[in-house]
Structures are given as structure tokens and as C-alpha cells.
Design a protein around this motif. Structure first.
Motif, short mmCIF file in Angstrom:
data_model
loop_
_atom_site.label_atom_id
_atom_site.label_comp_id
_atom_site.label_asym_id
_atom_site.label_seq_id
_atom_site.Cartn_x
_atom_site.Cartn_y
_atom_site.Cartn_z
N GLN A 100 39.94 59.98 24.91
CA GLN A 100 38.74 60.80 24.93
C GLN A 100 37.86 60.36 26.10
N PRO A 101 36.98 61.25 26.57
CA PRO A 101 36.08 60.85 27.65
C PRO A 101 35.26 59.62 27.27
N ILE A 102 35.02 58.78 28.26
CA ILE A 102 34.28 57.53 28.04
C ILE A 102 32.79 57.79 28.30
N ALA A 103 31.97 57.30 27.40
CA ALA A 103 30.51 57.27 27.58
C ALA A 103 30.06 55.93 27.01
N ILE A 104 29.68 55.01 27.89
CA ILE A 104 29.37 53.65 27.45
C ILE A 104 28.09 53.17 28.11
N GLY A 125 31.91 65.20 35.47
CA GLY A 125 31.74 64.29 34.35
C GLY A 125 31.76 62.82 34.72
N LEU A 126 32.07 62.48 35.96
CA LEU A 126 32.07 61.08 36.40
C LEU A 126 30.65 60.70 36.80
N GLU A 127 30.11 59.67 36.16
CA GLU A 127 28.71 59.31 36.40
C GLU A 127 28.49 57.82 36.14
N LEU A 128 27.64 57.23 36.96
CA LEU A 128 27.15 55.88 36.75
C LEU A 128 25.65 55.92 37.00
N ARG A 129 24.89 55.81 35.94
CA ARG A 129 23.43 55.95 36.03
C ARG A 129 22.76 54.63 35.66
N VAL A 130 21.87 54.17 36.53
CA VAL A 130 21.10 52.95 36.27
C VAL A 130 19.80 53.36 35.59
N ASN A 131 19.68 53.04 34.32
CA ASN A 131 18.46 53.36 33.57
C ASN A 131 17.38 52.30 33.77
N LYS A 132 17.83 51.05 33.91
CA LYS A 132 16.88 49.94 34.04
C LYS A 132 17.57 48.83 34.82
N ARG A 133 16.86 48.22 35.74
CA ARG A 133 17.41 47.12 36.54
C ARG A 133 17.23 45.81 35.79
N GLY A 134 18.20 44.91 35.99
CA GLY A 134 18.12 43.61 35.33
C GLY A 134 18.54 42.49 36.25
N ALA A 135 17.75 41.42 36.27
CA ALA A 135 18.05 40.25 37.11
C ALA A 135 17.92 39.00 36.25
N ARG A 136 18.34 37.88 36.82
CA ARG A 136 18.24 36.61 36.10
C ARG A 136 16.77 36.26 35.91
N PRO A 137 16.35 35.59 34.92
CA PRO A 137 17.12 34.99 33.84
C PRO A 137 17.31 35.92 32.63
N ASP A 138 16.56 36.99 32.53
CA ASP A 138 16.61 37.82 31.32
C ASP A 138 17.75 38.83 31.30
N ALA A 139 18.17 39.30 32.46
CA ALA A 139 19.28 40.25 32.58
C ALA A 139 19.11 41.46 31.68
N GLY A 140 17.99 42.14 31.78
CA GLY A 140 17.70 43.26 30.90
C GLY A 140 18.07 44.62 31.45
N GLY A 141 19.06 44.69 32.34
CA GLY A 141 19.45 45.96 32.93
C GLY A 141 20.22 46.84 31.95
N GLN A 142 20.13 48.15 32.18
CA GLN A 142 20.88 49.11 31.36
C GLN A 142 21.52 50.14 32.27
#
Length: 102
Positions: A22-26, A59-76
Motif C-alpha cells: 500500500q502507499p506509504i505515509a509516515i 504522490g511522492l512527497e517529503l514535507r518538513v513540518n518542523k525543524r529539529g536540531a541537537r539536543p532536543d531533536a524535535g523535527g517532524q
């Protein structure tokens, strides 16, 4: 994760995703830019456009919702990939021109 960048996980997922049942959405959470690995921006601007030559376009997509860097690494990041039966053969003859440098 906090020790590896999201690009590291995408490197393993990208070759398998087009052939899933099935198509991937992760949604991946963690470091979006890491010193030792591929950044999500590289994957989005270099790797995904190359995959489009193989027939993975709609349908091919890579979307950055939120950036994350060290030390918290809160990217999405959200990665979506359609399913294909087979990849198109590709012969890249023209490498193009460098548009600009940083």
C-alpha cells in the motif's frame, strides 16, 4: 531518534517504499539536519527529483513540518510514496548546469 538524523532512516526506507503493498505515509520525528548524515533538505531537493525520473511522481512527497536540531531533536517530517509495479528504465545523459553556489 536523537542520535541519527531523519535522513538516515529515509535512506533505508526509500528503496523499499515504492514496492510496498500500500502507499506509504509516515511521520518521522528527530534531527532534520545532522553533521554526519544526509539532511532532509538534500533528500527533498536531490533524491526525490531523481526518483521522479523512474516513474515515481504523483504522490511522492517529503514535507518538513518542523525543524529539529541537537539536543532536543524535535523535527517532524512527513514522507509519502506511491506504489509502483515496476520502475521505468532511465538513461540520464545530460547532467545539467549548476544554477548557483552558496
Amino acid at each position: 531518534g536523537k542520535s541519527r538524523g531523519i535522513g538516515w532512516f529515509l535512506e533505508g526506507l526509500l528503496p523499499l517504499a515504492p514496492f510496498a503493498k500500500q502507499p506509504i505515509a509516515i511521520q518521522l520525528k528527530g534531527l532534520t539536519n545532522e553533521e554526519t548524515g544526509l539532511s532532509v533538505d538534500y533528500m527533498r531537493t536531490v533524491t526525490l527529483p531523481l526518483l521522479k525520473h523512474f516513474g515515481l511522481s504523483e504522490g511522492l512527497e517529503l514535507r518538513v513540518n518542523k525543524r529539529g536540531a541537537r539536543p532536543d531533536a524535535g523535527g517532524q517530517v512527513v514522507f509519502r510514496c506511491p506504489v509502483v509495479k515496476a520502475l521505468k528504465p532511465v538513461e540520464l545523459l545530460n547532467q545539467g548546469q549548476v544554477r548557483r553556489g552558496r
